[in-house]
Design a protein around this motif. Structure first.
Motif, short mmCIF file in Angstrom:
data_model
loop_
_atom_site.label_atom_id
_atom_site.label_comp_id
_atom_site.label_asym_id
_atom_site.label_seq_id
_atom_site.Cartn_x
_atom_site.Cartn_y
_atom_site.Cartn_z
N LEU A 187 -0.29 84.62 14.76
CA LEU A 187 -0.68 84.84 13.37
C LEU A 187 0.02 83.84 12.45
N THR A 188 -0.69 83.34 11.46
CA THR A 188 -0.13 82.43 10.47
C THR A 188 0.38 83.24 9.29
N LEU A 189 1.61 82.93 8.82
CA LEU A 189 2.21 83.67 7.71
C LEU A 189 2.63 82.73 6.59
N LEU A 190 2.39 83.16 5.36
CA LEU A 190 2.94 82.50 4.17
C LEU A 190 3.73 83.59 3.44
N LEU A 191 5.02 83.40 3.35
CA LEU A 191 5.94 84.45 2.95
C LEU A 191 6.67 84.10 1.66
N VAL A 192 6.56 84.95 0.64
CA VAL A 192 7.40 84.85 -0.54
C VAL A 192 8.57 85.81 -0.36
N GLU A 193 9.79 85.31 -0.49
CA GLU A 193 10.95 86.14 -0.22
C GLU A 193 12.15 85.66 -1.02
N GLN A 194 12.89 86.60 -1.63
CA GLN A 194 14.12 86.25 -2.33
C GLN A 194 15.33 86.29 -1.42
N THR A 219 12.28 71.77 6.78
CA THR A 219 12.36 72.75 7.85
C THR A 219 13.41 73.80 7.50
N ALA A 220 13.36 74.92 8.20
CA ALA A 220 14.33 75.97 7.94
C ALA A 220 15.75 75.47 8.14
N SER A 221 15.98 74.69 9.19
CA SER A 221 17.33 74.19 9.44
C SER A 221 17.77 73.20 8.37
N GLU A 222 16.85 72.37 7.89
CA GLU A 222 17.19 71.42 6.82
C GLU A 222 17.58 72.15 5.55
N LEU A 223 16.85 73.20 5.21
CA LEU A 223 17.15 73.93 3.98
C LEU A 223 18.44 74.72 4.10
N ARG A 224 18.76 75.21 5.30
CA ARG A 224 20.05 75.90 5.48
C ARG A 224 21.22 74.95 5.21
N GLU A 225 21.02 73.67 5.51
CA GLU A 225 22.09 72.68 5.32
C GLU A 225 22.03 72.00 3.96
N SER A 226 21.01 72.28 3.17
CA SER A 226 20.89 71.66 1.86
C SER A 226 21.97 72.18 0.92
N ASP A 227 22.69 71.28 0.27
CA ASP A 227 23.73 71.69 -0.67
C ASP A 227 23.15 72.54 -1.80
N HIS A 228 21.95 72.16 -2.27
CA HIS A 228 21.32 72.90 -3.37
C HIS A 228 21.01 74.33 -2.94
N VAL A 229 20.41 74.50 -1.76
CA VAL A 229 20.07 75.84 -1.29
C VAL A 229 21.33 76.64 -1.00
N ARG A 230 22.32 76.02 -0.41
CA ARG A 230 23.57 76.72 -0.07
C ARG A 230 24.26 77.23 -1.33
N GLN A 231 24.27 76.43 -2.37
CA GLN A 231 24.95 76.83 -3.59
C GLN A 231 24.13 77.80 -4.43
N ALA A 232 22.81 77.55 -4.54
CA ALA A 232 21.98 78.35 -5.44
C ALA A 232 21.51 79.65 -4.81
N TYR A 233 21.31 79.67 -3.48
CA TYR A 233 20.67 80.82 -2.86
C TYR A 233 21.48 81.49 -1.75
N LEU A 234 22.42 80.77 -1.19
CA LEU A 234 23.21 81.34 -0.10
C LEU A 234 24.64 81.68 -0.52
#
Length: 236
Positions: A187-194, A219-234
């Motif tokens: 199944l193909t999924l498009l997911l909105v998630e906070q 990619t999911a791994s790239e975003l996990r390592e993104s400084d912006h994502v790590r600071q703003a969302y993680l």
């Protein structure tokens, strides 16, 4: 193969423009997340794809079909369905009746009954609740009904808007295990998630929407390592 293509979408509510030049793609069999803060335009994007909002510019195609030329009520017949934020089940109808509403695009009663049997297998917890008014179920069970209702039409792509909203962490884990199984089945999924960590544990790619535009993708791994994502969302 690209299943869903969104190109240069501008969309909003009346004179209020929420989305500006948003573009994304989802390949068949892929799980993709749309991440971002409250008010960024994530739900507006799903509503635009679903035909509930008419964009002022851009193009949307699904399996080669122009979705902007298709009435909203016909889009599920094409194989694209949405599970809305806050579920929006019919509380006075039974669980079974709620699910059968989702089977409307199927051609025969036998096809709807076969799809219903599949939902009982995916969500066995609902079997004992099949005749209960859906409004009496717990939040997690109601989310199962909402997802099951979407699956009843045997769609090719399901869009989920904040499936973890208001649910206990244990319920969220159980729900995402079901979603992971559905993705593994094709199944193909498009997911909105906070809940960014939970979303990135499921999807292969994600887009980050901020102020109505795509601020980042990868990619999911790239975003996990993104400084912006790590600071703003993680919170790292």
């Amino acid at each position: 193969m690209t299943l869903l293509s969104v190109e240069g979408i501008r969309s909003g509510y009346g004179s209020l423009q929420v989305l500006s030049e948003v573009s994304l793609e989802v390949a068949e069999g892929e799980a993709v997340a749309i991440l971002g803060p409250n008010g960024a335009g994530k739900s507006t994007l799903l509503r635009t794809i679903s035909g509930l909002i008419t964009p002022t510019a851009g193009a949307i195609s699904f399996d080669g079909h122009d979705l902007l030329a298709m009435p909203a009520h016909r889009i599920p017949h094409a194989g694209l369905v949405q599970v809305p934020e806050a579920r929006h089940i019919f509380p006075s109808l039974s669980v079974r009746e709620n699910l059968l509403v989702g089977g409307t695009p199927l051609p025969t009663r036998a096809a709807r009954e076969a799809a219903l049997d599949d939902i009982w297998r995916i969500f066995p917890m609902l079997v004992t609740k099949r005749d209960a008014p859906a409004g009496t179920l717990s939040g997690g069970q109601q989310q199962m009904v909402a997802i099951g209702r979407a699956l009843m039409s045997r769609p090719r792509l399901v869009m989920l808007d904040e499936p973890s909203l208001g649910l206990a962490p244990l319920v969220v884990r159980e729900l995402y295990e079901v979603l992971r199984g559905l993705v593994q089945s094709g199944l193909t999924l498009l997911l909105v998630e906070q809940d960014v960590p939970v979303a990135l544990s499921l999807v292969s790619r994600a887009y980050v929407v901020e102020n109505g535009s795509i601020a980042l993708s990868g990619t999911a791994s790239e975003l996990r390592e993104s400084d912006h994502v790590r600071q703003a969302y993680l919170g790292i």
